[in-house]
Design a protein around this motif. Structure first.
Motif, PDB file in Angstrom:
ATOM      1  N   THR A  19     111.981  -7.207  95.729  1.00 22.09           N
ATOM      2  CA  THR A  19     111.385  -8.526  95.497  1.00 22.09           C
ATOM      3  C   THR A  19     111.502  -8.970  94.043  1.00 22.09           C
ATOM      4  OG1 THR A  19     109.245  -7.475  95.143  1.00 22.09           O
ATOM      5  CG2 THR A  19     109.737  -8.258  97.387  1.00 22.09           C
ATOM      6  N   LEU A  20     112.289  -8.236  93.244  1.00 22.37           N
ATOM      7  CA  LEU A  20     112.457  -8.564  91.829  1.00 22.37           C
ATOM      8  C   LEU A  20     113.932  -8.549  91.464  1.00 22.37           C
ATOM      9  CD1 LEU A  20     111.301  -8.959  88.923  1.00 22.37           C
ATOM     10  CD2 LEU A  20     111.274  -6.459  88.744  1.00 22.37           C
ATOM     11  N   TRP A  43     116.481  -9.394  87.986  1.00 20.45           N
ATOM     12  CA  TRP A  43     116.429  -9.556  86.532  1.00 20.45           C
ATOM     13  C   TRP A  43     117.779 -10.033  86.056  1.00 20.45           C
ATOM     14  CZ3 TRP A  43     115.441  -4.952  82.676  1.00 20.45           C
ATOM     15  CH2 TRP A  43     115.247  -5.466  81.394  1.00 20.45           C
ATOM     16  N   PHE A  77     113.241 -13.309  85.025  1.00 19.58           N
ATOM     17  CA  PHE A  77     112.904 -12.486  86.177  1.00 19.58           C
ATOM     18  C   PHE A  77     112.749 -13.438  87.356  1.00 19.58           C
ATOM     19  CE2 PHE A  77     111.124  -9.990  82.647  1.00 19.58           C
ATOM     20  CZ  PHE A  77     111.761  -8.787  82.869  1.00 19.58           C
ATOM     21  N   GLU A  78     113.202 -13.021  88.508  1.00 18.76           N
ATOM     22  CA  GLU A  78     113.012 -13.794  89.727  1.00 18.76           C
ATOM     23  C   GLU A  78     112.192 -12.940  90.684  1.00 18.76           C
ATOM     24  OE1 GLU A  78     117.048 -14.611  90.819  1.00 18.76           O
ATOM     25  OE2 GLU A  78     117.217 -16.251  89.379  1.00 18.76           O
ATOM     26  N   LEU A  79     111.078 -13.527  91.153  1.00 17.66           N
ATOM     27  CA  LEU A  79     110.161 -12.817  92.043  1.00 17.66           C
ATOM     28  C   LEU A  79     110.185 -13.477  93.410  1.00 17.66           C
ATOM     29  CD1 LEU A  79     107.232 -12.833  89.501  1.00 17.66           C
ATOM     30  CD2 LEU A  79     108.598 -10.854  90.087  1.00 17.66           C
ATOM     31  N   LEU A  88     108.326 -14.543  96.431  1.00 21.09           N
ATOM     32  CA  LEU A  88     106.953 -14.798  96.855  1.00 21.09           C
ATOM     33  C   LEU A  88     106.972 -15.725  98.058  1.00 21.09           C
ATOM     34  CD1 LEU A  88     105.455 -15.444  93.318  1.00 21.09           C
ATOM     35  CD2 LEU A  88     105.172 -13.388  94.691  1.00 21.09           C
ATOM     36  N   TRP A 139     112.228 -17.532  95.997  1.00 22.94           N
ATOM     37  CA  TRP A 139     112.400 -16.921  94.692  1.00 22.94           C
ATOM     38  C   TRP A 139     111.797 -17.819  93.614  1.00 22.94           C
ATOM     39  CZ3 TRP A 139     113.827 -12.021  94.077  1.00 22.94           C
ATOM     40  CH2 TRP A 139     114.485 -11.393  95.134  1.00 22.94           C
ATOM     41  N   THR A 156     111.046 -18.258  89.475  1.00 23.42           N
ATOM     42  CA  THR A 156     111.662 -17.830  88.221  1.00 23.42           C
ATOM     43  C   THR A 156     110.648 -17.770  87.092  1.00 23.42           C
ATOM     44  OG1 THR A 156     113.775 -18.790  88.880  1.00 23.42           O
ATOM     45  CG2 THR A 156     113.452 -18.378  86.531  1.00 23.42           C
ATOM     46  N   PHE A 206     101.084 -16.603  92.624  1.00 21.62           N
ATOM     47  CA  PHE A 206     100.618 -15.425  93.344  1.00 21.62           C
ATOM     48  C   PHE A 206      99.415 -15.696  94.227  1.00 21.62           C
ATOM     49  CE2 PHE A 206     102.594 -13.970  89.399  1.00 21.62           C
ATOM     50  CZ  PHE A 206     103.596 -13.162  89.919  1.00 21.62           C
TER      51      PHE A 206
END
Length: 185
Positions: free
Chosen positions: A13-14, A16, A46-48, A50, A54, A56, A119
């Motif tokens: 889920t990450l 870079w 970083f791309e998460l 959620l 994605w 950023t 989040f």
């Protein structure tokens, strides 16, 4: 080297995106290590993942420097970005100490908590976090002393009966406990 090369060891889920430059100058002596390791990830993001999308998180600076001597290791980490503010951590460790005791300090300036909205699923989250303090004690259980404060906080969401405006929260870090105070206008 490209940070994306680290993908196999990062959570799925990450992601870079950056280029990491490094310098290593290291010698092993009879009394222990002697040297320096410096990493600079420059500007990146970083791309998460959620809720299936994605998000950023960009930064302008990410550096780490480790100075090694037989009797002491010093670590400095600096991270800054438009939404991240500035975080600096400086720590020292005696590798010969049985507890691997650390001593150091941290400083956080201008962290935009709008990131928390990503989040929490809240419609709007705003505010700024600042703080500083010290870190000391055994490496695996250090005590943290200092203060962290949220100013200009705001939370808006249809699930709340009223928007929370001018939220101010201060957290006094007292080693292994914390005192939290705050107000909502």
């Amino acid at each position: 080297f490209p940070a994306s090369a680290l993908a196999p060891i990062l959570p799925e889920t990450l992601r870079w995106q950056s280029s990491i430059n490094g310098e290593i100058n290291f010698t092993s002596t009879d009394t222990g290590p002697d040297g320096r390791i410096a990493l600079d990830a420059g500007e990146g993001r970083f791309e998460l993942l959620l809720d299936g999308e994605w998000e950023t998180l960009s930064y302008e600076t990410l550096t780490t420097e480790l100075e090694l001597k037989p009797e002491q290791a010093d670590l400095a980490v600096n991270l800054s970005g438009p939404e991240l503010g500035t975080l600096s951590v400086d720590m020292s460790l005696d590798p010969m100490d049985e507890d691997r005791s650390v001593k150091g300090q941290f400083k956080l300036e201008g962290l935009d908590i709008a990131l928390a909205g990503l989040f929490t699923g809240l419609e709007e989250v705003a505010g700024e976090v600042n703080g500083e303090g010290t870190i000391s004690g055994p490496l695996m259980r250090p005590a943290v002393e200092g203060q962290i404060a949220l100013i200009k906080g705001r939370v808006v969401d249809p699930r709340l009966p009223l928007p929370l405006e001018e939220v101010v929260v201060s957290v006094d870090l007292n080693g292994y406990s914390a005192d939290i105070r705050g107000r909502i206008s």
